[in-house]
Design a protein around this motif. Structure first.
Motif, short mmCIF file in Angstrom:
data_model
loop_
_atom_site.label_atom_id
_atom_site.label_comp_id
_atom_site.label_asym_id
_atom_site.label_seq_id
_atom_site.Cartn_x
_atom_site.Cartn_y
_atom_site.Cartn_z
N GLU A 201 -37.11 14.64 0.56
CA GLU A 201 -36.99 14.93 -0.86
C GLU A 201 -35.77 15.83 -1.02
O GLU A 201 -35.43 16.59 -0.12
N VAL A 202 -35.12 15.72 -2.17
CA VAL A 202 -33.96 16.57 -2.41
C VAL A 202 -34.15 17.32 -3.72
O VAL A 202 -34.83 16.86 -4.64
N HIS A 203 -33.54 18.49 -3.77
CA HIS A 203 -33.51 19.28 -5.00
C HIS A 203 -32.15 19.08 -5.66
O HIS A 203 -31.11 19.19 -4.99
N ILE A 235 -36.35 12.23 -15.20
CA ILE A 235 -34.92 12.21 -15.52
C ILE A 235 -34.20 11.34 -14.49
O ILE A 235 -34.71 11.06 -13.41
N SER A 236 -32.99 10.94 -14.86
CA SER A 236 -32.18 10.08 -14.00
C SER A 236 -31.04 10.87 -13.40
O SER A 236 -30.58 11.87 -13.97
N LEU A 237 -30.57 10.40 -12.27
CA LEU A 237 -29.43 11.01 -11.58
C LEU A 237 -28.30 10.00 -11.54
O LEU A 237 -28.45 8.88 -11.04
N PRO A 246 -31.64 4.94 -7.90
CA PRO A 246 -32.76 4.05 -8.25
C PRO A 246 -34.08 4.74 -8.52
O PRO A 246 -34.96 4.14 -9.15
N THR A 247 -34.27 5.97 -8.07
CA THR A 247 -35.54 6.66 -8.28
C THR A 247 -35.35 7.82 -9.26
O THR A 247 -34.40 8.58 -9.13
N GLN A 248 -36.25 7.92 -10.22
CA GLN A 248 -36.18 9.04 -11.16
C GLN A 248 -36.81 10.29 -10.55
O GLN A 248 -37.65 10.22 -9.65
N GLY A 249 -36.39 11.44 -11.05
CA GLY A 249 -36.90 12.71 -10.56
C GLY A 249 -37.66 13.46 -11.62
O GLY A 249 -37.77 13.02 -12.78
N LYS A 250 -38.18 14.60 -11.22
CA LYS A 250 -38.99 15.42 -12.11
C LYS A 250 -38.49 16.85 -12.09
O LYS A 250 -38.30 17.43 -11.02
N THR A 270 -36.63 17.47 -8.62
CA THR A 270 -36.90 16.96 -7.28
C THR A 270 -36.92 15.44 -7.31
O THR A 270 -37.58 14.84 -8.16
N PHE A 271 -36.18 14.83 -6.37
CA PHE A 271 -36.11 13.38 -6.26
C PHE A 271 -36.59 12.94 -4.88
O PHE A 271 -36.25 13.57 -3.88
N LYS A 272 -37.35 11.86 -4.83
CA LYS A 272 -37.70 11.24 -3.55
C LYS A 272 -36.44 10.64 -2.94
O LYS A 272 -35.59 10.10 -3.64
N ASN A 273 -36.35 10.70 -1.62
CA ASN A 273 -35.14 10.23 -0.94
C ASN A 273 -35.52 9.55 0.38
O ASN A 273 -34.94 9.85 1.43
N ALA A 274 -36.49 8.64 0.30
CA ALA A 274 -37.02 8.02 1.52
C ALA A 274 -35.95 7.24 2.28
O ALA A 274 -36.01 7.16 3.52
N GLN A 275 -34.97 6.68 1.59
CA GLN A 275 -33.94 5.88 2.25
C GLN A 275 -32.78 6.73 2.75
O GLN A 275 -31.87 6.21 3.39
N GLY A 276 -32.80 8.01 2.44
CA GLY A 276 -31.73 8.90 2.89
C GLY A 276 -30.39 8.66 2.22
O GLY A 276 -29.34 8.98 2.78
N LEU A 277 -30.40 8.11 0.99
CA LEU A 277 -29.15 7.85 0.29
C LEU A 277 -28.45 9.14 -0.13
O LEU A 277 -27.22 9.18 -0.23
N LEU A 278 -29.23 10.17 -0.39
CA LEU A 278 -28.67 11.44 -0.82
C LEU A 278 -28.63 12.41 0.35
O LEU A 278 -29.53 12.43 1.19
#
Length: 374
Positions: A201-203, A235-237, A246-250, A270-278
């Motif tokens: 997860e990323v902040h 929200i979108s990034l 592709p994933t929205q955050g909170k 906070t955004f999920k980052n399971a694919q490690g794109l960020l």
């Protein structure tokens, strides 16, 4: 003869075709749209920076030469996995020395206990005074203390030997390695061995100015900021290449105070980052949605920009046009949200603005709904 010529001239003039007086061209037919009001959503974008939920510096806790590097830069590692090895020979010798001191302390303790065992019956039978027994007991107490000290030295030496292997404290990706194999490293070095980021997860941090923050708070109910946070929409990034992540955050954190230098308050999503794109250090923009009730909507195609101002051509009841400046507060689809200059129900020219001037009379033509829609 003269009279004949005059009469002939009058006759010819009367037979010549008469020139018609110039006629006024009809007013141009121009598409016109009626301004409406209603619920609209606008989006504001704010610069943002990305950090892993855990973002730690990896520093040595003992000094020495870097003997081994177990992983490559950018590798994914698990908690407890060895990263670096500092030459541990000095620490092994310290451990051996501490163990030898502990053995000597144990031997001294045995010796003092023998003295106590020897003097105890002699004192009981009053063969000698109790002074020697007391002295032996005191020496025994010192020996016990020395053993505890020696054990502590052994423990410290073992800890330092363990510190010679630098391990990952958490799962994550390692960064660059400014120090290479053979470098002398120390806990006092200004630069860390590397950075380690947990990015499952990323902040994402961004800042709102005071006016934007006040408007932001008005959007959601709740007595406290914590109550409002629970009601916030995702929200979108927007990434650096202008694509949407592709994933929205909170949004889950609002700073306790405004920055005195910038006049802005920091928020975190906070955004999920399971694919490690960020990765930590990424930049982008967060896109926040704001709801507007009874918003005045003006099609962007019905405006013209001149000298950093935006104008529309309003159409009066007698079909005369007038150039009117408007104040824009946001965008929603293909429409501007307007604060001042026009109101709901006003008619404005929808297209063909470049041929108009103040006071021009037109023939209004209703703009096609497909053109005037959001």
């Amino acid at each position: 003869m003269k009279n004949l010529l005059i009469a002939l001239a009058i006759f010819l003039y009367g037979c010549a075709p008469k020139q018609e007086a110039p006629t006024t061209p009809p007013p141009p037919t121009i598409p016109v749209v009626e301004i409406t009001s209603g619920l609209a959503t606008t989006y504001q974008e704010y610069p943002a920076s990305v950090e892993g939920t855990v973002n730690v510096e990896i520093r040595p806790q003992v000094a020495g030469y870097l003997d081994k590097v177990f992983v490559d830069e950018g590798a994914y590692v698990k908690a407890g996995q060895p990263l670096f090895k500092i030459n541990d020979q000095p620490f092994r010798e310290q451990l051996n020395n501490a163990k030898a001191s502990l053995s000597a302390a144990n031997a001294t303790l045995i010796n003092t206990q023998l003295e106590i065992d020897k003097f105890t019956p002699l004192v009981a039978n009053k063969v000698i005074s109790d002074y020697q027994l007391k002295s032996a007991k005191a020496a025994n107490a010192v020996a016990l203390a020395n053993i505890e000290q020696a054990r502590a030295m052994v423990g410290t030496a073992q800890i330092n030997l363990g510190y010679a292997t630098v391990k990952a404290p958490v799962n994550g990706f390692v960064g660059r390695f400014p120090k290479k194999k053979g470098s002398l490293v120390s806990p006092t070095d200004p630069e860390a061995l590397t950075q380690l980021s947990d990015i499952q997860e990323v902040h994402v941090y961004f800042a709102l100015g005071e006016d934007d923050f006040i408007n932001f708070k008005k959007q959601y109910g709740g007595a406290t900021l914590n109550d409002k946070l629970k009601k916030l929409d995702p929200i979108s990034l927007l990434l650096a290449d202008q694509t949407v992540y592709p994933t929205q955050g909170k949004i889950d954190m609002i700073d306790g105070q405004f920055d005195k230098n910038t006049g802005a308050i920091t928020m975190r999503a906070t955004f999920k980052n399971a694919q490690g794109l960020l990765r930590s250090g990424n930049t982008g923009k967060v896109r926040l949605s704001l709801q507007h009730d009874s918003a005045i909507l003006v099609p962007q195609s019905a405006t013209i920009e001149m000298q950093d101002k935006v104008f529309v051509y309003t159409v009066s009841s007698d079909n005369k046009v007038k150039k009117m400046p408007i104040t824009i507060v946001g965008k929603s689809g293909k429409n501007y949200l307007v604060k001042d200059g026009v109101k709901a129900g006003d008619r404005i020219v929808f297209s063909g603005l470049d041929i108009l001037q103040d006071g021009t009379v037109i023939t209004p033509e209703k703009a096609k709904p497909a053109l005037a829609s959001n």
